[in-house]
Scaffold this active site. Structure first.
Site, short mmCIF file in Angstrom:
data_model
loop_
_atom_site.label_atom_id
_atom_site.label_comp_id
_atom_site.label_asym_id
_atom_site.label_seq_id
_atom_site.Cartn_x
_atom_site.Cartn_y
_atom_site.Cartn_z
N LYS A 145 35.97 27.08 20.14
CA LYS A 145 36.65 28.29 19.68
C LYS A 145 35.66 29.44 19.57
O LYS A 145 35.87 30.53 20.12
CB LYS A 145 37.31 28.04 18.33
CG LYS A 145 37.86 29.31 17.68
CD LYS A 145 38.26 29.07 16.24
CE LYS A 145 38.43 30.37 15.49
NZ LYS A 145 38.72 30.18 14.05
N ASP A 163 42.76 29.44 17.71
CA ASP A 163 42.61 29.44 16.25
C ASP A 163 43.93 28.95 15.65
O ASP A 163 44.82 28.47 16.35
CB ASP A 163 42.23 30.84 15.75
CG ASP A 163 43.39 31.83 15.82
OD1 ASP A 163 44.38 31.55 16.53
OD2 ASP A 163 43.31 32.88 15.16
#
Length: 271
Positions: A145, A163
């Site tokens: 991420k 996310d």
């Protein structure tokens, strides 16, 4: 409502993706329609962390874990002025660093990771942030991420940033069934054009913060109502109730995109 004109909304649970009748090709086409509609609604979508170089974005993204971007942006001006280089972070006094970032939460762990990460940058990359995913994920405290955020926004390398918002929306949209972020990322990579990966991520995050909330989505005023198998299931389908859930400063624009503007027609949103 913003206008007496209201678009025709679907019946909750009637979408082909909700009934299991959607083909893989139809899913891909729908995913790309979703992205195009997100682009119309959020033309200014971008990373909401403040930064001026890859190192600042890397540190800010580490700090954003379990913390709002607004809070991180309150902390980073002082942080970036005190530690402008990776070498500065590597040599930082740990207690001083912790005190600066304390309000972002989990500050001890974050400070330790930042110092270790900086040492790796200094030792292995000459103090520069690398521009390859395989190098970034080797840094302490950096996962896919964070790596995709840095690549997409500091190096213009397309990446999908899964996310909590994007993961939630991808499942509600029926574009994935997975909870694991890596699996969600891979599913979306198959559906969205590569050149759109970074911007799709930004737009989806904007949408998750403004309309498709985690507890109660504003389904009845969502411009993606006809594309979403979770319409009316993730939140109220009634426009009057849904509008009350919209709090962002761009709510009038979003209502207009959904067909509640003055020039809307009953068929707005139909394919």
């Amino acid at each position: 409502m913003a206008s007496s004109v209201k678009p025709r909304l679907p019946r909750p649970g009637s979408h082909k993706a909700a009934t299991g009748a959607e083909t893989p090709l139809a899913r891909k086409r729908r995913a790309r329609r979703i992205n195009r509609k997100l682009a119309e609604a959020y033309p200014g979508a971008q990373a909401e962390l403040d930064f001026s170089n890859p190192l600042e974005l890397l540190v800010a993204t580490v700090l954003s874990a379990q913390c709002t971007d607004v809070r991180v942006n309150m902390v980073t001006p002082d942080l970036f002025s005190r530690y402008p280089t990776a070498q500065d972070y590597a040599e930082a006094d740990l207690e001083e660093l912790q005190s600066i970032i304390k309000s972002t939460g989990f500050y001890r762990s974050k400070a330790n990771n930042i110092v270790k990460m900086a040492n790796r940058l200094v030792d292995d990359y000459g103090g520069e942030v690398p521009g390859r995913l395989e190098d970034l994920v080797r840094l302490p405290g950096v996962g896919r991420k964070t790596a995709n955020v840095v690549l997409g926004n500091a190096f213009d390398v397309p990446g999908i940033t899964v996310d909590t918002h994007l993961g939630r929306l991808a499942r509600r949209w029926g574009l994935t069934e997975h909870e694991d972020a890596v699996k969600v990322e891979r599913d979306l990579m198959e559906l969205i054009e590569q050149r759109e990966w970074t911007m799709f991520s930004h737009r989806a995050i904007f949408h998750g913060r403004r309309i498709c909330h985690s507890r109660r989505a504003a389904c009845g005023t969502c411009f993606l109502a006809r594309e979403c198998p979770s319409f009316g299931l993730a939140g109220p389908a009634d426009p009057e109730q849904a509008e009350k859930l919209m709090k962002s400063t761009d709510r009038d624009h979003l209502l207009s995109v959904a067909g509640f503007g003055g020039d809307a027609t009953e068929d707005r949103g139909e394919r």
